[in-house]
Design an enzyme around this catalytic site. Structure first.
Site, PDB file in Angstrom:
ATOM      1  N   GLU A 268     -18.261   2.080  -0.372  1.00  0.00           N
ATOM      2  CA  GLU A 268     -17.046   2.898  -0.534  1.00  0.00           C
ATOM      3  C   GLU A 268     -16.160   2.256  -1.593  1.00  0.00           C
ATOM      4  O   GLU A 268     -16.372   1.094  -1.973  1.00  0.00           O
ATOM      5  CB  GLU A 268     -16.298   3.028   0.798  1.00  0.00           C
ATOM      6  CG  GLU A 268     -16.980   4.012   1.757  1.00  0.00           C
ATOM      7  CD  GLU A 268     -16.246   4.194   3.066  1.00  0.00           C
ATOM      8  OE1 GLU A 268     -15.243   3.497   3.304  1.00  0.00           O
ATOM      9  OE2 GLU A 268     -16.702   5.025   3.866  1.00  0.00           O
TER      10      GLU A 268
ATOM     11  N   HIS B  78      -3.116  10.203   4.478  1.00  0.00           N
ATOM     12  CA  HIS B  78      -4.278   9.788   5.274  1.00  0.00           C
ATOM     13  C   HIS B  78      -3.989   8.617   6.199  1.00  0.00           C
ATOM     14  O   HIS B  78      -4.499   8.560   7.312  1.00  0.00           O
ATOM     15  CB  HIS B  78      -5.388   9.424   4.286  1.00  0.00           C
ATOM     16  CG  HIS B  78      -6.683   9.027   4.917  1.00  0.00           C
ATOM     17  ND1 HIS B  78      -7.433   9.895   5.676  1.00  0.00           N
ATOM     18  CD2 HIS B  78      -7.368   7.845   4.905  1.00  0.00           C
ATOM     19  CE1 HIS B  78      -8.534   9.278   6.088  1.00  0.00           C
ATOM     20  NE2 HIS B  78      -8.512   8.036   5.647  1.00  0.00           N
TER      21      HIS B  78
ATOM     22  N   ARG C 262      -4.588  -0.085   1.837  1.00  0.00           N
ATOM     23  CA  ARG C 262      -5.716  -0.440   2.707  1.00  0.00           C
ATOM     24  C   ARG C 262      -7.052  -0.188   2.019  1.00  0.00           C
ATOM     25  O   ARG C 262      -7.264   0.858   1.402  1.00  0.00           O
ATOM     26  CB  ARG C 262      -5.664   0.409   3.979  1.00  0.00           C
ATOM     27  CG  ARG C 262      -6.860   0.229   4.882  1.00  0.00           C
ATOM     28  CD  ARG C 262      -6.715   1.062   6.123  1.00  0.00           C
ATOM     29  NE  ARG C 262      -6.819   2.471   5.844  1.00  0.00           N
ATOM     30  CZ  ARG C 262      -7.930   3.190   6.013  1.00  0.00           C
ATOM     31  NH1 ARG C 262      -9.037   2.617   6.446  1.00  0.00           N
ATOM     32  NH2 ARG C 262      -7.941   4.485   5.753  1.00  0.00           N
TER      33      ARG C 262
ATOM     34  N   ARG D 162      -8.334   3.514  -3.558  1.00  0.00           N
ATOM     35  CA  ARG D 162      -7.753   4.838  -3.298  1.00  0.00           C
ATOM     36  C   ARG D 162      -6.450   5.137  -4.012  1.00  0.00           C
ATOM     37  O   ARG D 162      -6.207   6.270  -4.418  1.00  0.00           O
ATOM     38  CB  ARG D 162      -7.466   4.951  -1.810  1.00  0.00           C
ATOM     39  CG  ARG D 162      -8.644   5.463  -1.120  1.00  0.00           C
ATOM     40  CD  ARG D 162      -8.364   5.671   0.298  1.00  0.00           C
ATOM     41  NE  ARG D 162      -9.675   5.645   0.900  1.00  0.00           N
ATOM     42  CZ  ARG D 162      -9.909   5.555   2.169  1.00  0.00           C
ATOM     43  NH1 ARG D 162      -8.909   5.471   2.999  1.00  0.00           N
ATOM     44  NH2 ARG D 162     -11.127   5.554   2.615  1.00  0.00           N
TER      45      ARG D 162
ATOM     46  N   HIS E 150      -5.417  10.002   0.780  1.00  0.00           N
ATOM     47  CA  HIS E 150      -6.863  10.001   0.523  1.00  0.00           C
ATOM     48  C   HIS E 150      -7.104  10.922  -0.664  1.00  0.00           C
ATOM     49  O   HIS E 150      -6.582  12.037  -0.695  1.00  0.00           O
ATOM     50  CB  HIS E 150      -7.623  10.490   1.745  1.00  0.00           C
ATOM     51  CG  HIS E 150      -9.083  10.149   1.708  1.00  0.00           C
ATOM     52  ND1 HIS E 150      -9.940  10.715   0.795  1.00  0.00           N
ATOM     53  CD2 HIS E 150      -9.825   9.302   2.443  1.00  0.00           C
ATOM     54  CE1 HIS E 150     -11.156  10.221   0.982  1.00  0.00           C
ATOM     55  NE2 HIS E 150     -11.124   9.359   1.984  1.00  0.00           N
TER      56      HIS E 150
HETATM   57  P1  FAD Z   1      -5.537   6.641  17.066  1.00  0.00           P
HETATM   58  O1  FAD Z   1      -6.995   6.657  17.044  1.00  0.00           O
HETATM   59  O2  FAD Z   1      -4.833   7.629  16.232  1.00  0.00           O
HETATM   60  O3  FAD Z   1      -5.060   6.831  18.564  1.00  0.00           O
HETATM   61  C1  FAD Z   1      -3.702   7.059  18.850  1.00  0.00           C
HETATM   62  C2  FAD Z   1      -3.576   7.400  20.312  1.00  0.00           C
HETATM   63  O4  FAD Z   1      -2.211   7.346  20.701  1.00  0.00           O
HETATM   64  C3  FAD Z   1      -4.045   8.804  20.677  1.00  0.00           C
HETATM   65  O5  FAD Z   1      -4.676   8.745  21.939  1.00  0.00           O
HETATM   66  C4  FAD Z   1      -2.736   9.584  20.800  1.00  0.00           C
HETATM   67  O6  FAD Z   1      -2.806  10.708  21.629  1.00  0.00           O
HETATM   68  C5  FAD Z   1      -1.870   8.511  21.409  1.00  0.00           C
HETATM   69  N1  FAD Z   1      -0.429   8.711  21.269  1.00  0.00           N
HETATM   70  C6  FAD Z   1       0.304   8.828  20.145  1.00  0.00           C
HETATM   71  N2  FAD Z   1       1.608   8.947  20.444  1.00  0.00           N
HETATM   72  C7  FAD Z   1       1.697   8.878  21.798  1.00  0.00           C
HETATM   73  C8  FAD Z   1       2.766   8.931  22.721  1.00  0.00           C
HETATM   74  N3  FAD Z   1       4.041   9.108  22.347  1.00  0.00           N
HETATM   75  N4  FAD Z   1       2.493   8.834  24.054  1.00  0.00           N
HETATM   76  C9  FAD Z   1       1.218   8.704  24.484  1.00  0.00           C
HETATM   77  N5  FAD Z   1       0.166   8.659  23.654  1.00  0.00           N
HETATM   78  C10 FAD Z   1       0.403   8.728  22.326  1.00  0.00           C
HETATM   79  N6  FAD Z   1     -10.735   4.343   9.145  1.00  0.00           N
HETATM   80  C11 FAD Z   1     -11.826   3.577   8.918  1.00  0.00           C
HETATM   81  O7  FAD Z   1     -11.777   2.354   9.067  1.00  0.00           O
HETATM   82  N7  FAD Z   1     -13.002   4.165   8.543  1.00  0.00           N
HETATM   83  C12 FAD Z   1     -13.119   5.507   8.371  1.00  0.00           C
HETATM   84  O8  FAD Z   1     -14.192   6.003   8.047  1.00  0.00           O
HETATM   85  C13 FAD Z   1     -11.975   6.321   8.576  1.00  0.00           C
HETATM   86  N8  FAD Z   1     -12.047   7.656   8.380  1.00  0.00           N
HETATM   87  C14 FAD Z   1     -10.949   8.430   8.690  1.00  0.00           C
HETATM   88  C15 FAD Z   1     -11.044   9.812   8.591  1.00  0.00           C
HETATM   89  C16 FAD Z   1      -9.990  10.610   8.973  1.00  0.00           C
HETATM   90  C17 FAD Z   1     -10.090  12.110   8.841  1.00  0.00           C
HETATM   91  C18 FAD Z   1      -8.803  10.007   9.459  1.00  0.00           C
HETATM   92  C19 FAD Z   1      -7.636  10.851   9.902  1.00  0.00           C
HETATM   93  C20 FAD Z   1      -8.694   8.622   9.548  1.00  0.00           C
HETATM   94  C21 FAD Z   1      -9.758   7.829   9.166  1.00  0.00           C
HETATM   95  N9  FAD Z   1      -9.689   6.442   9.250  1.00  0.00           N
HETATM   96  C22 FAD Z   1     -10.788   5.688   8.998  1.00  0.00           C
HETATM   97  C23 FAD Z   1      -8.497   5.790   9.795  1.00  0.00           C
HETATM   98  C24 FAD Z   1      -8.754   5.450  11.257  1.00  0.00           C
HETATM   99  O9  FAD Z   1      -9.492   6.485  11.857  1.00  0.00           O
HETATM  100  C25 FAD Z   1      -7.461   5.263  12.021  1.00  0.00           C
HETATM  101  O10 FAD Z   1      -6.592   4.444  11.305  1.00  0.00           O
HETATM  102  C26 FAD Z   1      -7.744   4.603  13.358  1.00  0.00           C
HETATM  103  O11 FAD Z   1      -8.712   5.340  14.054  1.00  0.00           O
HETATM  104  C27 FAD Z   1      -6.477   4.484  14.174  1.00  0.00           C
HETATM  105  O12 FAD Z   1      -6.811   4.061  15.469  1.00  0.00           O
HETATM  106  P2  FAD Z   1      -5.664   3.791  16.520  1.00  0.00           P
HETATM  107  O13 FAD Z   1      -6.341   3.388  17.781  1.00  0.00           O
HETATM  108  O14 FAD Z   1      -4.658   2.893  15.932  1.00  0.00           O
HETATM  109  O15 FAD Z   1      -4.937   5.210  16.690  1.00  0.00           O
HETATM  110  C1  SIN Z   2     -13.478   8.140   4.483  1.00  0.00           C
HETATM  111  O1  SIN Z   2     -14.500   8.396   5.098  1.00  0.00           O
HETATM  112  O2  SIN Z   2     -13.314   8.390   3.285  1.00  0.00           O
HETATM  113  C2  SIN Z   2     -12.346   7.499   5.211  1.00  0.00           C
HETATM  114  C3  SIN Z   2     -12.529   6.052   5.203  1.00  0.00           C
HETATM  115  C4  SIN Z   2     -11.257   5.366   5.558  1.00  0.00           C
HETATM  116  O3  SIN Z   2     -10.213   5.995   5.711  1.00  0.00           O
HETATM  117  O4  SIN Z   2     -11.297   4.144   5.670  1.00  0.00           O
END
Ligand code: FAD
Ligand code: SIN
Length: 533
Positions: free
Chosen positions: A116, A353, A388, A292, A244
């Site tokens: 990537e 993103h 990032r 990015r 993104h």
């Molecule tokens: P999240 O997975 O967002 O979880 C947040 C949780 O908190 C959820 O359960 C939500 O309901 C809960 N919540 C929020 N507010 C409240 C509240 N007030 N009360 C109770 N619950 C609440 N990263 C990579 O490293 N590789 C990738 O390939 C990648 N691809 C991506 C593709 C997309 C489309 C997106 C959107 C992101 C991508 N990312 C990727 C980024 C990565 O997915 C996220 O940064 C990461 O998953 C965040 O994890 P988290 O556990 O911090 O939060």
């Molecule tokens: C992607 O698949 O392009 C997302 C990867 C990332 O957000 O780290």
């Protein structure tokens, strides 16, 4: 009033992994995970496509190389100690989730490591273009093995309980602010409850919904960041919003925008203008695989220069079987819109993103508030700096979850539940009469942020944004004081705070660095005293 030993807010990679790692060490603790979504798997995590970065093949890759790539993307603002920790502890954390049941794609018995943008080696473990969904599945399955983990959906954290709720004045200068749990809104019962906890963990994800176009699901409303800011905890680096480069352009509009993974460019896809010309050579030697911030800015510039609504991604030269095997979801999504990636260009636009800043945490995920840790996207750990590196977010979520769990397991016995917390007081409030007061403000907020605090900024735009956000803030606080709570009102309030913080931090940074680009200060300063609110 409910009590638990540990309250974890969020069920994505950071929240669920913290719960599992803690339950492994302490079967005697009650661990309550809450999520505001109706479904526990509705998280940013579930949407992750490209994969998780980890040094895997030591013959072809090294910790030093992953360290350097992360530092380079972060544009001199990463904390080198934190980068070392995540890069070196990460691969074992990935091995652990594999041992719990998460699957990654293999070729000839070996993990298929993808490339990537910004990476100098193939080091992205992935499961087709559904890596996040597979990780989320594995974590939820593993969590079921522990009797002391309880997961409740539809429970939305409103505010942290601190000395403020015991009648003391708490300001940003107050030392020893302490968290005793949280007020939460039960979406089914439409009622506010009190959860007292010895230790609380925020894992609430990002705030992409503050922009009109975002790849983030609707849960990404910056709740954890706004909650900590209101509790007078420390927040940093909010100006570094990652766009993104390649969300699918859909003239019908959808929320969230569908992502066309960076891994597609890692697989050979090439960015082109609407007249079919390559343009990335004008911006960076790494072409379509530059970090990015550079690619998103280049696309933004080409679109503005030409007056186009999108640029193209050309995949037509890629082998169809290989493409459909690696990117089945992307392939079928394109077909559903009448685009055949093997014959047609895919129209793409940058979309918000990822939030690189957030709640400031130390190397153990401790925030500036006692008995409150935070992990994952809602934090600013020092890993990402000003930008990032792709696929480092899931890795950060795992490493910090392990560290937070270790820290809580050691310290939680020194903490007692706090007595005397008052129940939520809804006296004097009335049911909201017009939802339009909330929905229209949300629309305005997203327009303001997209028009004035997007990929390219300047002082005039930021000043305008501040003035308009202030008005929205005052109107929404008035609504909050006078109406009964609703999920929409709570989220609007948090999004306005997140928007305010992005704008405020952007205005304080009088230079261009990483994801923050301002035409008023296009150069990078040698030294800047980073301000923390
Ligand atoms: P999240 O997975 O967002 O979880 C947040 C949780 O908190 C959820 O359960 C939500 O309901 C809960 N919540 C929020 N507010 C409240 C509240 N007030 N009360 C109770 N619950 C609440 N990263 C990579 O490293 N590789 C990738 O390939 C990648 N691809 C991506 C593709 C997309 C489309 C997106 C959107 C992101 C991508 N990312 C990727 C980024 C990565 O997915 C996220 O940064 C990461 O998953 C965040 O994890 P988290 O556990 O911090 O939060
Ligand atoms: C992607 O698949 O392009 C997302 C990867 C990332 O957000 O780290």
């Amino acid at each position: 009033m409910e009590t638990t030993d540990v309250l974890i807010i969020g069920s994505g990679i950071a929240g669920m992994t913290t719960a599992i790692k803690l339950a492994e060490q302490r079967s005697d603790l009650r661990i309550l995970v809450i999520t505001k979504a109706a479904q526990v798997f509705e998280t940013n995590t579930r949407y992750a496509q490209g994969g998780i970065a980890a040094v895997w093949d030591l013959d072809k890759d090294s910790y030093d190389a992953h360290f350097e790539d992360t530092m380079d993307a972060g544009d001199d603002l990463c904390d080198p100690e934190v980068v070392r920790i995540v890069v070196e502890e990460g691969p074992d954390c990935v091995r652990e989730i594999i041992s719990w049941g998460t699957k990654f794609d293999k070729v000839d018995g070996k993990y298929d490591l993808a490339m990537e943008g910004g990476h100098s080696a193939n080091r992205i473990l992935h499961f087709k273009d559904l890596t996040g969904a597979e990780i989320q599945r594995g974590l939820l399955k593993k969590a079921k093995e522990f009797k002391n983990i309880e997961i409740r959906s539809g429970i939305q954290a409103v505010d942290l309980l601190t000395q403020h709720h015991l009648g003391y004045s708490v300001t940003r200068g107050t030392p020893d602010i302490t968290c005793y749990g949280a007020y939460v809104f039960n979406r089914d019962e439409q009622d506010t409850e009190t959860i007292c906890a010895k230790h609380t963990v925020l894992a609430t994800g990002g705030n992409g919904q503050v922009y009109r176009n975002t790849t983030n699901p609707v849960i990404a409303t910056g709740d954890g960041i706004a909650i900590v800011y209101r509790a007078k905890g420390r927040i940093e680096n909010m100006e570094f919003v990652q766009f993104h480069p390649t969300a699918l352009y859909n003239p019908a509009g959808e929320n969230p925008d569908f992502l066309v993974s960076e891994a597609v460019r890692g697989f050979g896809a090439i960015l082109k203008t609407r007249d079919g010309e390559e343009f990335m050579h004008l911006y960076d030697d790494r072409l379509s695989l530059a970090p990015r911030d550079i690619v998103a800015r280049a696309i933004d510039n080409e679109m503005k220069k030409r007056g186009d609504d999108f640029v193209y991604l050309d995949c037509r030269h890629i082998d169809k079987d290989a493409f459909t095997a690696h990117f089945p979801t992307i392939y079928h999504k394109c077909l559903s819109l009448g685009i055949d990636p093997m014959k047609d260009f895919i129209p793409v636009v940058p979309a918000c993103h990822y939030m690189c800043g957030g709640v400031k945490v130390d190397q153990w995920g401790r925030t500036s508030i006692h008995n409150l840790s935070a992990g994952g996207e809602c934090t600013s750990s020092g890993l990402h700096g000003a930008n990032r590196l792709a696929s480092n977010s899931l890795l950060e979520g795992l490493v910090y979850a392990k560290r937070i769990a270790h820290d809580i397991a050691k310290t939680v016995d020194q903490v007692s539940h706090r007595d005397g917390i008052p129940e939520w007081d809804a006296k004097g409030t009335m049911d909201p009469k017009e939802m339009v007061l909330i929905t229209q403000s949300l629309k305005e907020l997203r327009d303001i942020m997209s028009s004035y605090v997007g990929i390219v900024r300047n002082d005039v735009r930021l000043k305008r944004a501040s003035a308009r956000l202030h008005l929205l803030y005052e109107e929404t606080e008035e609504l909050y004081r006078t109406t009964t709570l609703s999920p929409q009102l709570l989220e609007l309030r948090n999004l306005i705070t997140a928007g305010y913080l992005v704008t405020k931090f952007a205005g304080m940074r009088k230079e261009s660095r990483g994801l923050h680009y301002t035409t008023d200060y296009p150069d990078q300063l040698d030294f800047l005293d980073v301000t923390i609110l």
